[in-house]
Design an enzyme around this catalytic site. Sequence first.
Site, PDB file in Angstrom:
ATOM      1  N   ASP A 126      56.425  12.317  18.474  1.00 13.42           N
ATOM      2  CA  ASP A 126      55.554  13.483  18.545  1.00 13.42           C
ATOM      3  C   ASP A 126      55.272  13.985  17.131  1.00 13.42           C
ATOM      4  O   ASP A 126      56.182  14.093  16.309  1.00 13.42           O
ATOM      5  CB  ASP A 126      56.193  14.602  19.368  1.00 13.42           C
ATOM      6  CG  ASP A 126      55.183  15.691  19.657  1.00 13.42           C
ATOM      7  OD1 ASP A 126      54.320  15.471  20.529  1.00 13.42           O
ATOM      8  OD2 ASP A 126      55.225  16.737  18.988  1.00 13.42           O
ATOM      9  N   LYS A 179      48.715   4.254   4.260  1.00 17.21           N
ATOM     10  CA  LYS A 179      49.078   5.456   5.025  1.00 17.21           C
ATOM     11  C   LYS A 179      50.502   5.328   5.561  1.00 17.21           C
ATOM     12  O   LYS A 179      51.320   6.238   5.415  1.00 17.21           O
ATOM     13  CB  LYS A 179      48.092   5.691   6.181  1.00 17.21           C
ATOM     14  CG  LYS A 179      48.495   6.900   7.023  1.00 17.21           C
ATOM     15  CD  LYS A 179      47.693   7.122   8.291  1.00 17.21           C
ATOM     16  CE  LYS A 179      48.375   8.209   9.131  1.00 17.21           C
ATOM     17  NZ  LYS A 179      47.748   8.436  10.439  1.00 17.21           N
ATOM     18  N   ASP A 200      43.504  13.009   9.775  1.00 12.89           N
ATOM     19  CA  ASP A 200      43.559  12.228   8.527  1.00 12.89           C
ATOM     20  C   ASP A 200      42.407  12.511   7.558  1.00 12.89           C
ATOM     21  O   ASP A 200      42.644  12.567   6.344  1.00 12.89           O
ATOM     22  CB  ASP A 200      43.623  10.724   8.841  1.00 12.89           C
ATOM     23  CG  ASP A 200      45.011  10.290   9.295  1.00 12.89           C
ATOM     24  OD1 ASP A 200      45.969  11.068   9.119  1.00 12.89           O
ATOM     25  OD2 ASP A 200      45.140   9.170   9.824  1.00 12.89           O
ATOM     26  N   GLU A 250      55.019  16.908  27.863  1.00 11.41           N
ATOM     27  CA  GLU A 250      55.146  17.464  26.510  1.00 11.41           C
ATOM     28  C   GLU A 250      55.586  18.920  26.646  1.00 11.41           C
ATOM     29  O   GLU A 250      54.784  19.774  27.019  1.00 11.41           O
ATOM     30  CB  GLU A 250      53.799  17.333  25.781  1.00 11.41           C
ATOM     31  CG  GLU A 250      53.927  17.579  24.299  1.00 11.41           C
ATOM     32  CD  GLU A 250      52.846  16.870  23.474  1.00 11.41           C
ATOM     33  OE1 GLU A 250      52.435  15.746  23.827  1.00 11.41           O
ATOM     34  OE2 GLU A 250      52.432  17.456  22.467  1.00 11.41           O
ATOM     35  N   PHE A 264      43.257   8.460  11.994  1.00 13.81           N
ATOM     36  CA  PHE A 264      42.787   9.171  13.192  1.00 13.81           C
ATOM     37  C   PHE A 264      43.132  10.641  13.051  1.00 13.81           C
ATOM     38  O   PHE A 264      43.762  11.054  12.075  1.00 13.81           O
ATOM     39  CB  PHE A 264      43.422   8.575  14.455  1.00 13.81           C
ATOM     40  CG  PHE A 264      44.916   8.798  14.580  1.00 13.81           C
ATOM     41  CD1 PHE A 264      45.812   8.006  13.884  1.00 13.81           C
ATOM     42  CD2 PHE A 264      45.422   9.808  15.397  1.00 13.81           C
ATOM     43  CE1 PHE A 264      47.187   8.207  13.994  1.00 13.81           C
ATOM     44  CE2 PHE A 264      46.783  10.014  15.529  1.00 13.81           C
ATOM     45  CZ  PHE A 264      47.668   9.215  14.811  1.00 13.81           C
TER      46      PHE A 264
HETATM   47  P1  ITT Z   1      51.125  10.970  22.632  1.00 14.91           P
HETATM   48  O1  ITT Z   1      51.752  12.349  22.703  1.00 14.91           O
HETATM   49  O2  ITT Z   1      50.724  10.413  23.965  1.00 14.91           O
HETATM   50  O3  ITT Z   1      51.948   9.997  21.844  1.00 14.91           O
HETATM   51  P2  ITT Z   1      49.083  12.417  21.142  1.00 14.91           P
HETATM   52  O4  ITT Z   1      47.754  12.003  20.565  1.00 14.91           O
HETATM   53  O5  ITT Z   1      49.091  13.563  22.101  1.00 14.91           O
HETATM   54  O6  ITT Z   1      49.747  11.105  21.793  1.00 14.91           O
HETATM   55  P3  ITT Z   1      50.773  13.895  19.270  1.00 14.91           P
HETATM   56  O7  ITT Z   1      51.014  14.987  20.254  1.00 14.91           O
HETATM   57  O8  ITT Z   1      51.942  13.348  18.533  1.00 14.91           O
HETATM   58  O9  ITT Z   1      50.077  12.630  19.966  1.00 14.91           O
HETATM   59  O10 ITT Z   1      49.728  14.300  18.185  1.00 14.91           O
HETATM   60  C1  ITT Z   1      48.895  15.403  18.364  1.00 14.91           C
HETATM   61  C2  ITT Z   1      47.623  15.249  17.606  1.00 14.91           C
HETATM   62  O11 ITT Z   1      47.884  15.337  16.218  1.00 14.91           O
HETATM   63  C3  ITT Z   1      46.921  13.899  17.787  1.00 14.91           C
HETATM   64  O12 ITT Z   1      46.130  13.854  18.934  1.00 14.91           O
HETATM   65  C4  ITT Z   1      46.106  13.816  16.494  1.00 14.91           C
HETATM   66  O13 ITT Z   1      44.918  14.559  16.635  1.00 14.91           O
HETATM   67  C5  ITT Z   1      47.032  14.505  15.497  1.00 14.91           C
HETATM   68  N1  ITT Z   1      47.839  13.511  14.766  1.00 14.91           N
HETATM   69  C6  ITT Z   1      48.997  12.942  15.157  1.00 14.91           C
HETATM   70  N2  ITT Z   1      49.422  12.062  14.239  1.00 14.91           N
HETATM   71  C7  ITT Z   1      48.511  12.078  13.243  1.00 14.91           C
HETATM   72  C8  ITT Z   1      48.368  11.378  12.029  1.00 14.91           C
HETATM   73  O14 ITT Z   1      49.228  10.458  11.641  1.00 14.91           O
HETATM   74  N3  ITT Z   1      47.309  11.661  11.264  1.00 14.91           N
HETATM   75  C9  ITT Z   1      46.405  12.594  11.642  1.00 14.91           C
HETATM   76  N4  ITT Z   1      46.442  13.269  12.768  1.00 14.91           N
HETATM   77  C10 ITT Z   1      47.492  13.021  13.587  1.00 14.91           C
END
Ligand code: ITT
Length: 187
Positions: free
Chosen positions: A68, A167, A147, A39, A144
Amino acid sequence: MPTRTVSFATSNEHKFREAALILSDFGLSVTRIAEKGTEIQSDNVGAIAAFAARQTSSALGLPLVVEDTGLFIDSLDGFPGPYASPVYKKMGLGGVLLLLKNESNRGARFESGVAFCEPEKEAKIFVGSLEGSIAKTPAGVGGFGFDPIFIPEGSDKTLAELSLDEKCSLSHRGKALGLFAKWYLAR
Ligand code: ITT
């Protein structure tokens, strides 16, 4: 009935479940790859997804998708942005609510960058966003991450109070993956 399969690389099981639901509406079935590449540091969620997609796709010799997400809070000049993951892990929802204590401007938005990449090629990027505001207190048990404290514009419920279908029909991820699916099917 899904007719084509797309590989989706993510460490996040919730994100994968949402992606599978969204893409099934387009007749696409999704296989999860649990390892997602590096990342990079950037303000641009599309660029972050594209780098990881290109790296993982070339390493595995497979076409695949990486997504992302960033959360951009207006009164904090866009913080945490793409650093949502460490901020969620270290501060939690309570920490973010504390930063906004006594703040009347609660505007925020989610941004999703989806990147599709074939080995040794340039990634194709799709973006989607969801405007909304940060609640005063968490509500709901669905979804998650952030949210329970994110209220989409025009709603009086947090994303965690909506069903997964509801959602995904309005979310940043639903919009970006919808654009990807249309492009992918038209190729
Ligand atoms: P990957 O990068 O492995 O896909 P990640 O959990 O690190 O998984 P992101 O960097 O895209 O994913 O997301 C960062 C954080 O943002 C994630 O851990 C959640 O806490 C939050 N997040 C992402 N999408 C969300 C959503 O649809 N609703 C609420 N929180 C979200």
